[in-house]
Design an enzyme around this catalytic site. Structure first.
Site, PDB file in Angstrom:
ATOM      1  N   HIS A 132      77.567 -27.949  -7.133  1.00 45.91           N
ATOM      2  CA  HIS A 132      78.843 -28.505  -7.581  1.00 45.91           C
ATOM      3  C   HIS A 132      78.733 -29.149  -8.964  1.00 45.91           C
ATOM      4  O   HIS A 132      79.755 -29.348  -9.633  1.00 45.91           O
ATOM      5  CB  HIS A 132      79.390 -29.516  -6.565  1.00 45.91           C
ATOM      6  CG  HIS A 132      78.686 -30.829  -6.532  1.00 45.91           C
ATOM      7  ND1 HIS A 132      77.699 -31.130  -5.613  1.00 45.91           N
ATOM      8  CD2 HIS A 132      78.816 -31.949  -7.291  1.00 45.91           C
ATOM      9  CE1 HIS A 132      77.282 -32.360  -5.806  1.00 45.91           C
ATOM     10  NE2 HIS A 132      77.929 -32.880  -6.830  1.00 45.91           N
ATOM     11  N   ASP A 175      74.655 -26.134  -1.389  1.00 45.26           N
ATOM     12  CA  ASP A 175      75.038 -26.886  -2.590  1.00 45.26           C
ATOM     13  C   ASP A 175      73.852 -27.064  -3.530  1.00 45.26           C
ATOM     14  O   ASP A 175      73.612 -28.146  -4.064  1.00 45.26           O
ATOM     15  CB  ASP A 175      75.635 -28.245  -2.224  1.00 45.26           C
ATOM     16  CG  ASP A 175      76.309 -28.928  -3.414  1.00 45.26           C
ATOM     17  OD1 ASP A 175      76.676 -28.209  -4.368  1.00 45.26           O
ATOM     18  OD2 ASP A 175      76.443 -30.160  -3.406  1.00 45.26           O
ATOM     19  N   GLY A 246      77.150 -38.939 -10.966  1.00 42.46           N
ATOM     20  CA  GLY A 246      76.173 -38.657 -12.011  1.00 42.46           C
ATOM     21  C   GLY A 246      74.767 -38.495 -11.449  1.00 42.46           C
ATOM     22  O   GLY A 246      73.893 -37.924 -12.092  1.00 42.46           O
ATOM     23  N   ASN A 247      74.536 -38.999 -10.215  1.00 44.20           N
ATOM     24  CA  ASN A 247      73.241 -38.861  -9.555  1.00 44.20           C
ATOM     25  C   ASN A 247      73.046 -37.481  -8.923  1.00 44.20           C
ATOM     26  O   ASN A 247      71.928 -37.121  -8.560  1.00 44.20           O
ATOM     27  CB  ASN A 247      73.069 -39.917  -8.459  1.00 44.20           C
ATOM     28  CG  ASN A 247      72.441 -41.197  -8.966  1.00 44.20           C
ATOM     29  OD1 ASN A 247      73.074 -42.248  -8.976  1.00 44.20           O
ATOM     30  ND2 ASN A 247      71.189 -41.115  -9.398  1.00 44.20           N
ATOM     31  N   SER A 248      74.133 -36.740  -8.755  1.00 41.96           N
ATOM     32  CA  SER A 248      74.043 -35.442  -8.083  1.00 41.96           C
ATOM     33  C   SER A 248      72.996 -34.556  -8.730  1.00 41.96           C
ATOM     34  O   SER A 248      72.977 -34.371  -9.950  1.00 41.96           O
ATOM     35  CB  SER A 248      75.391 -34.724  -8.123  1.00 41.96           C
ATOM     36  OG  SER A 248      76.200 -35.104  -7.054  1.00 41.96           O
TER      37      SER A 248
END
Length: 507
Positions: A132, A175, A246-248
């Site tokens: 994503h 994902d 933002g950590n994804s």
């Protein structure tokens, strides 16, 4: 009401204000508790220097600090310095709908930028992140960390090493996505796929929350297995280490620097961290990484048998020994499962030594099983427990079947650096129902050609170019050849049942 939030940051003008607001806080923390006291006194820059006795106080306290705390602090500092070198910031550029407060009849599409994180898993430039994070991307760039010996509290702009990245492949079910940058000898973080994760274990989340690169937070593993959707096989690690947008795609690492998971989403009522973060286990990450690197998509294992969930009524009707678990409901004649002795009515106890209690767990075990190894399956039968060894088949991916129909001479689209195939009756039977019946299916990127990085992925269907319908690869090449360098191009594509536009300028 709590919501599930993906941790990708979409930036806008307010980010600058955010950064300017954060910096004074960071500076205050860096100055230590005494400086914080001075700022809180309200006396500003006219504040007199502290008395000598007060200056000596920290040294006195340091002498009394237990050795174990000093050792722990040193261990944490060393881990942070080492692990952060294998984590990158990911910058994504694309187009998306512009949110407006006013109601209008015309949708506004604006250029958008998003920020996520990634982990370097191979020194030759392979980076794992969330699917994503790069969704809808037209351009993907990777910001490498400053080498450890050159690090600074505030990183000079000129030291930022930003590289263009290519999408190798993405897997929506898990994902996860794999990127490739042209670089060598990059620092990596090892995937701890075989490491046992324990509840209460210390872990560290590394990434770029709200665009703040190289941020490290600490917490514990809250749960080793959470299944948000009971109908899907994906099971996540849960942590209270602060994770924010933002950590994804960034790693969750243990005390020895092994990646135990990839941070992917949070459950939050506010949109920010509330101590409910979730990470994809390293075992899944390793499997998907190896498949994407080798094939560009994920291959699955198949034993040609079907299973279903045991319910109390089903158990009573069939007089089963257990009223819960997984029941084998069908075995294909002549298949590997039948040859190994699996029978309808068997209750699955374990797969590859892992206990199986639910249908998603069984599906997940098959999904992650290596296609070149025999599956060990423990089952419960009327006569007692049995252990079966079943050879697995490799389920052929749809794109593999399409690639069998293609060749580089007839299916190459050099202007886009892709390999594609025209939709005819045979191809249509492979790709299934489409919103628009005609078009060209993207099989993959041509590795030896340089073309625009416009975000096309394997399985995309190109239906039109600049409002001109496309029904064959030759028509697509012809339409592209008529465009001059710098001219705008808008492709109408279909991806996973949804129509969208991809725009770029001709090189």
């Amino acid at each position: 009401m709590p919501m599930q939030a993906r941790c990708r940051t979409v930036t806008s003008a307010f980010l600058l204000v955010l950064l300017l607001g954060v910096l004074p806080v960071t500076r205050a923390l860096a100055q230590g508790p005494n400086s914080q006291d001075h700022e809180g006194s309200g006396q500003g820059s006219s504040q007199k220097a502290p008395a000598p006795a007060r200056e000596a106080a920290p040294e006195a306290h340091a002498a009394d600090t237990p050795g174990t705390l000093v050792q722990l602090n040193a261990a944490l500092e060393g881990l942070a310095a080492k692990a952060s070198q294998g984590v990158v910031q990911i910058l994504v550029t694309g187009y998306g709908p512009l949110e407006e407060s006013g109601r209008t009849d015309t949708a506004l599409i604006a250029r958008q930028k998003a920020i996520g994180s990634g982990v370097i898993v191979d020194p030759s430039g392979y980076v794992m992140t969330n699917a994503h994070v790069i969704e809808g991307a037209q351009r993907i760039r990777v910001v490498l960390p400053v080498p450890g010996g050159e690090g600074a509290v505030l990183e000079p702009e000129g030291k930022r090493r930003i590289l263009d990245a290519k999408l190798v492949g993405a897997h929506q079910e898990s994902d996860l996505a794999l990127l490739k940058v042209e670089a060598k000898d990059l620092p990596t973080l090892p995937l701890g796929a075989a490491r046992r994760v324990q509840q209460g274990q210390l872990v560290f989340a590394i990434g770029s929350p709200e665009g703040l690169q190289n941020t490290i937070t600490m917490g514990v593993v809250s749960s080793v297995a959470r299944q948000p959707d009971p109908n899907k096989a994906m099971v996540y690690l849960q942590t209270d280490a602060p994770i924010n947008p933002g950590n994804s795609g960034g790693p969750l690492v243990d005390m020895e620097g092994y990646v135990v998971g990839i941070n992917t989403f949070i459950v939050s009522g506010s949109g920010g961290s509330e101590g409910l973060g979730f990470a994809i286990p390293a075992r899944v990450v390793k499997f998907v990484y190896e498949s994407l690197k080798k094939y560009g998509h994920v291959h699955r294992s198949e034993i040609e048998a079907a299973a279903q969930t045991i319910t109390p009524s089903l158990a009573a009707g069939l007089d089963l020994k257990r009223s819960w678990g997984v029941l084998i409901s069908d075995v294909t004649p002549g298949g590997p499962a039948e040859a190994a002795g699996l029978k309808v009515g068997d209750i699955v106890l374990a797969a590859d030594g892992r206990s199986i209690d639910t249908l998603p767990a069984f599906i997940g075990a098959l999904y992650l099983h290596p296609t070149d190894q025999v599956l060990k399956l423990d089952v419960l039968r009327d006569t007692g427990k049995k252990t079966l060894f079943i050879p697995v088949l490799q389920e052929k991916h749809q794109m593999d079947q399409l690639l069998d129909l293609a060749d580089t001479q007839n299916n190459l689209v050099p202007q886009l650096a892709i390999l594609a195939v025209s939709i005819d009756d045979k191809v249509r039977s492979m790709v299934g129902d489409l919103r628009i019946p005609s078009g060209v299916v993207v099989l993959g990127r041509a590795a030896d050609l340089f073309g625009p990085s416009i975000g096309l992925t394997t399985g995309d269907v190109i239906h039109a170019i600049n409002n001109r319908p496309v029904d064959t690869v030759e028509n697509l090449r012809s339409a592209l050849s008529q465009l001059k360098s710098g001219e705008a191009v808008a492709l109408q594509i279909e991806r996973q049942g949804q129509l969208r536009f991809v725009s770029f300028e001709m090189d």
